[in-house]
Design a protein around this motif. Sequence first.
Motif, PDB file in Angstrom:
ATOM      1  N   CYS A  37       6.183  80.711  57.237  1.00 66.16           N
ATOM      2  CA  CYS A  37       5.375  79.721  57.954  1.00 66.16           C
ATOM      3  C   CYS A  37       4.267  80.353  58.797  1.00 66.16           C
ATOM      4  O   CYS A  37       3.679  79.681  59.645  1.00 66.16           O
ATOM      5  CB  CYS A  37       6.270  78.874  58.854  1.00 66.16           C
ATOM      6  N   ARG A  53       0.721  81.485  59.925  1.00 68.35           N
ATOM      7  CA  ARG A  53      -0.627  80.974  59.684  1.00 68.35           C
ATOM      8  C   ARG A  53      -1.605  81.631  60.671  1.00 68.35           C
ATOM      9  O   ARG A  53      -1.231  81.930  61.804  1.00 68.35           O
ATOM     10  CB  ARG A  53      -0.688  79.453  59.892  1.00 68.35           C
ATOM     11  N   LEU A  64      -4.477  81.640  63.418  1.00 64.90           N
ATOM     12  CA  LEU A  64      -4.970  80.726  64.447  1.00 64.90           C
ATOM     13  C   LEU A  64      -6.184  81.388  65.091  1.00 64.90           C
ATOM     14  O   LEU A  64      -6.128  82.552  65.487  1.00 64.90           O
ATOM     15  CB  LEU A  64      -3.886  80.465  65.498  1.00 64.90           C
ATOM     16  N   ASP A  95       3.743  78.272  62.162  1.00 66.48           N
ATOM     17  CA  ASP A  95       3.414  76.851  62.108  1.00 66.48           C
ATOM     18  C   ASP A  95       4.719  76.080  62.284  1.00 66.48           C
ATOM     19  O   ASP A  95       5.521  75.957  61.360  1.00 66.48           O
ATOM     20  CB  ASP A  95       2.753  76.531  60.769  1.00 66.48           C
TER      21      ASP A  95
END
Length: 82
Positions: free
Chosen positions: A39, A41, A43, A55
């Motif tokens: 998960c 990601r 940013l 995430d």
Amino acid sequence: MKKKYKHPSYYLISSAMDGDETAIEKLLAFYDPYISKCCLRPLYDEYGNVYIVVDMELKGRIREALIKMILDFEIDIEIEEE
């Protein structure tokens, strides 16, 4: 040389399949590092810096799907008769 990976026990999986909440939580805890890694990601902040974060919405959806799969899972054992 092959790595040896730990696996959840048959008893833990069987208990989780029967709806034992503690067993389900233990299975989720076992797979939590893997789920978190899946998960990740990027940013971006207001200055354009990139941060890699988990995430949490996606992680929650994966955990929910995993719980549904655990409860719907069936172990089919075939015994050969002689």
